[in-house]
Design a protein around this motif. Structure first.
Motif, PDB file in Angstrom:
ATOM      1  N   LEU A 157      58.765  65.944  49.165  1.00 50.85           N
ATOM      2  CA  LEU A 157      57.950  66.704  50.241  1.00 50.85           C
ATOM      3  C   LEU A 157      56.387  66.519  50.054  1.00 50.85           C
ATOM      4  CD1 LEU A 157      60.339  69.734  50.668  1.00 50.85           C
ATOM      5  CD2 LEU A 157      60.488  67.595  51.828  1.00 50.85           C
ATOM      6  N   ASP A 158      55.513  66.699  51.171  1.00 50.44           N
ATOM      7  CA  ASP A 158      54.265  66.886  50.931  1.00 50.44           C
ATOM      8  C   ASP A 158      53.925  68.308  50.543  1.00 50.44           C
ATOM      9  OD1 ASP A 158      53.322  68.630  53.449  1.00 50.44           O
ATOM     10  OD2 ASP A 158      54.880  66.926  54.096  1.00 50.44           O
ATOM     11  N   ALA A 159      52.747  68.661  50.223  1.00 49.18           N
ATOM     12  CA  ALA A 159      52.196  69.988  49.459  1.00 49.18           C
ATOM     13  C   ALA A 159      52.484  70.987  50.700  1.00 49.18           C
ATOM     14  CB  ALA A 159      50.866  69.981  49.184  1.00 49.18           C
ATOM     15  N   HIS A 160      52.078  70.551  51.914  1.00 47.61           N
ATOM     16  CA  HIS A 160      52.201  71.736  53.059  1.00 47.61           C
ATOM     17  C   HIS A 160      53.649  72.121  53.208  1.00 47.61           C
ATOM     18  CE1 HIS A 160      51.343  73.978  56.442  1.00 47.61           C
ATOM     19  NE2 HIS A 160      52.278  73.216  57.157  1.00 47.61           N
ATOM     20  N   THR A 161      54.465  71.074  53.578  1.00 45.50           N
ATOM     21  CA  THR A 161      56.038  71.204  53.556  1.00 45.50           C
ATOM     22  C   THR A 161      56.492  72.098  52.358  1.00 45.50           C
ATOM     23  OG1 THR A 161      55.986  69.404  55.309  1.00 45.50           O
ATOM     24  CG2 THR A 161      58.105  70.137  54.366  1.00 45.50           C
ATOM     25  N   ARG A 297      43.994  75.929  45.702  1.00 45.51           N
ATOM     26  CA  ARG A 297      45.469  75.939  45.711  1.00 45.51           C
ATOM     27  C   ARG A 297      46.012  76.938  46.586  1.00 45.51           C
ATOM     28  NH1 ARG A 297      48.369  75.647  39.820  1.00 45.51           N
ATOM     29  NH2 ARG A 297      50.527  75.282  40.584  1.00 45.51           N
ATOM     30  N   GLY A 298      46.391  76.913  47.747  1.00 40.75           N
ATOM     31  CA  GLY A 298      46.819  77.903  48.638  1.00 40.75           C
ATOM     32  C   GLY A 298      45.657  78.888  48.847  1.00 40.75           C
ATOM     33  N   ASP A 299      45.826  80.292  48.671  1.00 41.70           N
ATOM     34  CA  ASP A 299      44.846  81.118  49.063  1.00 41.70           C
ATOM     35  C   ASP A 299      43.951  81.453  47.901  1.00 41.70           C
ATOM     36  OD1 ASP A 299      46.685  82.518  47.465  1.00 41.70           O
ATOM     37  OD2 ASP A 299      46.894  84.194  48.911  1.00 41.70           O
ATOM     38  N   VAL A 312      40.690  82.196  40.873  1.00 39.93           N
ATOM     39  CA  VAL A 312      39.929  83.106  41.265  1.00 39.93           C
ATOM     40  C   VAL A 312      40.237  83.189  43.000  1.00 39.93           C
ATOM     41  CG1 VAL A 312      38.063  82.985  39.542  1.00 39.93           C
ATOM     42  CG2 VAL A 312      37.710  81.753  41.671  1.00 39.93           C
ATOM     43  N   GLY A 313      39.707  83.912  43.635  1.00 38.08           N
ATOM     44  CA  GLY A 313      39.694  84.192  45.094  1.00 38.08           C
ATOM     45  C   GLY A 313      38.698  83.173  45.770  1.00 38.08           C
ATOM     46  N   ALA A 314      39.013  82.827  47.067  1.00 40.51           N
ATOM     47  CA  ALA A 314      37.850  81.818  47.618  1.00 40.51           C
ATOM     48  C   ALA A 314      36.588  82.614  47.638  1.00 40.51           C
ATOM     49  CB  ALA A 314      38.444  81.339  49.100  1.00 40.51           C
TER      50      ALA A 314
END
Length: 350
Positions: A157-161, A297-299, A312-314
């Motif tokens: 699977l791709d990263a999003h899926t 990496r995600g949020d 850390v956070g964005a």
């Protein structure tokens, strides 16, 4: 439902696989490790595709394999549901035909249960990655197995899926309540899906425990590195009542406890704080270096600073203007610094 137990030895090209483990009713156990560690061989031995040189495989009170007693049931008599890497669906068959191939008696029920009834007439090439996974799982369940085996269940699977399907699969496994063994090279898949995780290298389980146990108390440097912690080789010594570690790259840090001598200093990415360059705060371990990489990496965002990766956070990235080349301070406490012996240090590229 039944308890899966195995204790087997299988000679491979470069080493002998030796694994002993169990998976209880409704429990999912993951084996995680680099390619070539012997993980898939464990699944094949349970399924009957590989014959161990010695040992036993039992499911409840049934012996699937017992070298001493001369028992070696054929794959079709073992009651094993196997979901292959990339699902191995028959491309010329419809979804209904793929599931019915393993057991025609429950096809309609399984298509409804896994939310793929509307795809019954479709062929695998027309399905998404998540849909193919559900068909593969339905086919494995159609044979009414006593145990489920997964070989790299999310690697296709791709990263999003992958994130979405990982959550779906975790829910399905909780619902099915079968003993389940999965193998993967991805620690995130293992910790998200499994109740217990075993880290495998060269045919041996180096450590088995809950995801939290592996993070909080890694048995050695290989385990610490593989579960995603920072690992900084160095030499530990007692200086004035404090445990000091001289890292290979020259920095000196402190730990609250641990062995003397050659060690790996282990720090989780989320225990590392990034700050603007300036005088270090007293009592903290500090690494001063340019930012090498900033990876979403995600949020969260992973920021590499010298030998460390911080998570850390964005908002923190934007506030500090973090970008490759900017010199910053990465700090962490002595209490967040775990020391492990270097005997299990992973080889380069592992």
């Amino acid at each position: 439902m039944a308890l899966l137990r195995l204790d087997i030895r299988v000679p491979l090209r470069h080493f002998e696989l030796g694994v002993a483990l169990e998976a209880g009713d409704g429990e999912t156990v993951a084996l995680v490790g680099p390619s070539g560690a012997g993980k898939t061989t464990v699944l094949r031995a349970i399924a009957g595709a590989v014959r161990p040189r010695s040992g036993r495989v039992t499911l409840g009170d049934r012996a699937l394999f017992d070298a001493e007693r001369g028992i070696d049931l054929p794959p079709e008599d073992r009651g094993v549901g196997y979901v292959f890497q990339e699902y191995a669906l028959f491309p010329h068959m419809t979804v209904r035909q793929n599931v019915a191939f393993a057991g025609p008696g429950r096809v309609d029920d399984l298509l409804e249960r896994f939310g793929i009834a509307h795809l019954a007439a479709a062929r695998p090439r027309a399905l998404s990655g998540g849909e193919r996974q559900r068909v593969g799982l339905a086919r494995a369940i159609a044979s009414d197995p006593g145990v489920l085996l997964f070989d790299e269940p999310l690697s296709a699977l791709d990263a999003h899926t992958r994130d979405r399907v990982r959550g779906e699969l975790a829910g399905l496994l909780r619902e099915l309540r079968l003993p389940t063994l999965l193998v993967t090279h991805d620690i995130d898949d293992a910790t998200a899906l499994a109740d217990r995780v075993g880290v495998v290298s060269a045919g041996r389980v180096l450590q088995m425990g809950t995801p939290a146990e592996l993070l909080d108390a890694p048995a050695d440097a290989f385990v610490a590195s593989f579960v995603g912690s920072n690992l900084m080789p160095g030499t530990a010594r007692r200086v004035g009542g404090r445990l000091e570690v001289v890292l290979e790259q020259g920095a000196v840090i402190h730990a609250a406890a641990g062995p003397d001598g050659p060690v790996g200093a282990v720090v989780h990415p989320w225990d590392v704080t990034i700050g603007a360059d300036g005088p270090p705060a007293p009592g903290l371990n500090v690494i001063r270096a340019p930012v090498a990489a900033v990876t979403p990496r995600g949020d969260r965002v992973r920021v590499r600073v010298g030998p460390l990766v911080a998570e850390v956070g964005a908002a923190e990235v934007a506030r500090l203007g973090l970008a490759p080349g900017r010199v910053v301070r990465a700090s962490f406490t002595p209490e967040a610094t775990r020391l492990v012996p270097l005997g299990g240090r992973p080889p380069d590229g592992a």
